[in-house]
Design an enzyme around this catalytic site. Structure first.
Site, PDB file in Angstrom:
ATOM      1  CD  GLU A 133      -2.303   1.905   0.490  1.00 47.53           C
ATOM      2  OE1 GLU A 133      -3.377   1.088  -0.038  1.00 47.53           O
ATOM      3  OE2 GLU A 133      -2.360   3.207   0.349  1.00 47.53           O
ATOM      4  CB  THR A 172     -13.091   2.062   1.069  1.00 48.14           C
ATOM      5  OG1 THR A 172     -12.529   1.563  -0.165  1.00 48.14           O
ATOM      6  CG2 THR A 172     -13.856   1.256   1.538  1.00 48.14           C
ATOM      7  N   GLY A 219     -20.382   5.461   2.786  1.00 45.33           N
ATOM      8  CA  GLY A 219     -20.615   4.156   3.645  1.00 45.33           C
ATOM      9  C   GLY A 219     -21.808   3.420   3.376  1.00 45.33           C
ATOM     10  NE  ARG A 235     -23.975   9.061  -6.053  1.00 44.19           N
ATOM     11  CZ  ARG A 235     -23.242   8.446  -5.265  1.00 44.19           C
ATOM     12  NH1 ARG A 235     -21.922   8.354  -5.661  1.00 44.19           N
ATOM     13  NH2 ARG A 235     -23.648   8.356  -3.825  1.00 44.19           N
TER      14      ARG A 235
END
Ligand code: ADP
Length: 634
Positions: A162, A171, A176, A457
């Site tokens: 990472e 994320t 959420g 959206r």
């Protein structure tokens, strides 16, 4: 505050000639503005030295700012200077700490300039680090962490590489919402005539492929059974979810991928509950979700809850998952036509070569924050996605993972399809400043509504950009605000939001309008008309047919969150098949290479539905982890 003068400190001052003033030993506190609000720091001074630094309170974003909260104080104490390295991606949080410490030093009677020499750089010892795991995952966002857990639960050793200093990626700051058909829970909503028409229109839709026909047929059977049952609660099924997702993305996506996602979503929802995530006992409709099937965690704020749940499983089950942070993957290693590992470089100056006995999963996220790439690929926004358009993405997620796979022959799809999220903070693009659900009404500066807030959206974003100054306000009140312990649903202190004018309030609508710069007479008229609609559910000028509890505006005090569209999600990316295998330009799977999450394309088409990203990321992540675990190079 306690003060304790010390003879030793005087002696020390003389010995080193600075600081010139005698310090008062004791504990000092100071407050400075961070990214999200006030950062209060406590500093212990003893014998003219900084003995201890603690962040006493803040509402900086977990997990992005976590390292700043520990490393910056530790470095200040270790090197006796406030001129320490900031943590990248958490610059404002870091700087708030150093500035507050300077104030404390001054308050103690010391000279801050005596504590300003540059801290030494960390040791950079070049060298090659070689490691081997069974499965290698690139990127520790939702897809990467989900893949890592799945592969480890399949009995494999996993190495996750990472780039950032924390686990969670975009994320962790996502809203959420998790869409999954859950008819039992959704039946708490009464089904309206408008919603019935949506189902019937999808059943009567023009058939575009045999799979489309198959899904329609299944939906028709379910719908007929529902009507016969006499139920009045909201209907849902994975088939309805799939058809809405496909239609909501203009039929561009690969329906096979869409359908698989919608069928897997309830499974992972349950798995997460087994892992310790507590779901709310109601569903909502996230911005652009098109149906109230969005689930949300009750024991976590926003997207970070998924990450923290997986991390808790790794810890609890002692899963063999190793995270190598601050290390950027740069090249895939290919041998005999199969991907067998990845090369990268660490912030420690070392080169990394990480090999996989089994498969490699690429989960590096999208490129909505990379201005150059979005300008290059955009086919939706007419070249208008330059640096003036803010992004909701955190820094460092730049789409280069897509390019890395392209270098070894991977195909891409839908790269031009980029989503603007309408409801972002007007100044920063952050998704975390909203006080209420996105189903509350939106008004422009003129105090007027301008769109059906429950729409797609892309429609909402285009409508918002056409308003004065390209912005609008989400109007809410105490009963619609998701405030817990003085913080909004993303964990940001409401006081900070108000102080920073990221949210306005007023006892009356007129007062709110004055504070926020909205036309007061029109705002009053708009809210009154909305209140009336919520009573009789008739005649909404923008075609709304529901007014759930979270959208009702019974009485003040009132709130307005200023919002503008920001570059949010890239629907395009690596082309995969339904087994998450990355395909080459001829459509053949590249052995050993799997992909999941926003790095992939073909799942959402022209417009991703709100709250469909998390199920995409977590479900395809899980599948990619399992597939990579089962792969062995010939
Ligand atoms: P998704 O939602 O698809 O999981 P996220 O944005 O949540 O995507 O996470 C992607 C993660 O991948 C981020 O943590 C990001 O820092 C990491 N990442 C991106 N590019 C690289 C790279 N080249 N090497 C290692 N990690 C990367």
């Amino acid at each position: 505050m306690q003060f304790r003068s010390s003879a030793l400190s005087v002696a020390l001052c003389i010995a080193i000639a600075a600081p010139a003033v005698m310090a008062k030993d004791g504990t000092y506190t100071a407050t400075k503005l961070g990214r999200n609000g006030d950062v209060t720091v406590q500093v212990a001074i003893e014998n003219d030295r900084i003995k201890d630094v603690k962040v006493q309170s803040w509402s900086e974003t977990h997990p992005i700012a976590d390292l700043a909260g520990t490393q910056v104080p530790a470095d200040i104490v270790k090197f006796q200077t406030t001129n320490v390295d900031v943590v990248s991606g958490a610059t404002l949080s870091s700087m708030a700490i150093t500035a507050a410490v300077r104030d404390c030093i001054k308050a103690a009677g010391l000279d801050p300039s005596a504590f300003s020499k540059k801290a030494p750089k960390p040791d950079m010892a070049p060298g090659l680090v070689k490691e081997t795991g069974d499965v290698v995952v690139i990127g520790a966002g939702g897809a990467g962490v989900s893949a890592a857990v799945a592969a480890a639960q399949a009995g494999k050793n996993v190495i996750v590489i990472e780039k950032a200093h924390f686990i969670g990626g975009n994320t962790s700051v996502a809203g959420g919402g998790y869409n999954a058909a859950d008819p039992a829970l959704e039946s708490k909503h009464e089904m309206t005539a408008g919603q019935k028409k949506i189902v019937e229109d999808l059943i009567a839709d023009k058939v575009r492929s045999p799979l489309h026909q198959q899904i329609i047929d299944k939906l028709k059977t379910q719908w007929d059974a529902y009507k016969k049952s006499g139920k009045t609660g909201l209907f849902d099924s994975p088939e309805l979810h799939a058809l809405q997702t496909w239609q909501g993305g203009d039929y561009i996506a690969d329906l096979n991928l869409v359908y698989k996602l919608c069928k897997m979503a309830p499974e992972t929802q349950k798995l997460l509950a087994d892992m310790g995530l507590k779901w709310d006992d109601y569903t909502t409709q996230y911005v652009g979700a098109l149906w109230p099937r969005s689930h949300k965690a009750s024991n976590y704020n926003a997207g970070v809850g998924f990450i923290d749940t997986y991390l808790s499983v790794i810890e609890r089950e002692k899963l063999p998952v190793k995270f190598i942070l601050q290390t950027e993957a740069t090249d895939l290693i290919v041998e005999n036509g199969a991907v067998v590992g990845v090369k990268g470089h660490g912030r420690d100056g070392k080169t990394y070569e990480i090999r996989a006995n089994n498969g490699v999963v690429i989960a590096t996220g999208g490129f909505a924050g990379n201005v150059e790439m979005r300008m290059k690929y955009d086919t939706v926004w007419g070249g208008k996605l330059g640096p003036n358009v803010p992004t909701s993405n955190i820094s460092g997620i730049d789409g280069k993972g897509i390019l890395m796979a392209e270098k070894i022959g991977a195909a891409t799809i839908d790269m031009g399809l980029i989503q603007l999220l309408p409801t972002c903070d007007s100044k920063t693009g952050s998704t975390s400043t909203k006080m209420a659900s996105g189903t509350c009404i939106y008004v422009n500066k003129d105090g007027k509504r301008f769109v059906n807030e429950l729409g797609r959206r892309d429609v909402l974003a285009k409508a918002a950009l056409a308003q004065p100054d390209g912005m609008f306000f989400v109007i809410s009140c105490e009963s619609t605000n998701f405030v817990k312990d003085g913080r909004n649903m993303y964990g940001i202190r409401v006081k900070d939001l108000l102080d920073r004018k990221q949210v306005y309030s007023g006892e009356t609508l007129e007062e709110l309008a004055k504070n926020a710069g909205i036309n007061p007479a029109n705002l009053v008229k708009t809210v009154e008309a909305w209140q009336q609609f919520c009573k009789d559910l008739k005649g909404d000028p923008f075609g709304r047919f529901t007014c759930d509890a979270e959208a009702q505006l019974p009485k003040g005090p009132w709130y307005a969150t200023p919002m503008s569209p920001a570059a949010h999600h890239t629907m395009g990316g690596l082309k995969i098949n339904a087994d998450t295998q990355v395909l080459d330009k001829a459509g053949t799977p590249i052995p050993g290479l799997y992909a999941a999450g926003e790095v992939t394309g073909g799942i959402h088409g022209g417009n991703r539905l709100g709250a469909n990203a998390i199920p995409d990321v977590l479900n395809y992540g899980r599948l990619a982890g399992q597939m990579a675990a089962n792969f062995t190079a010939k």
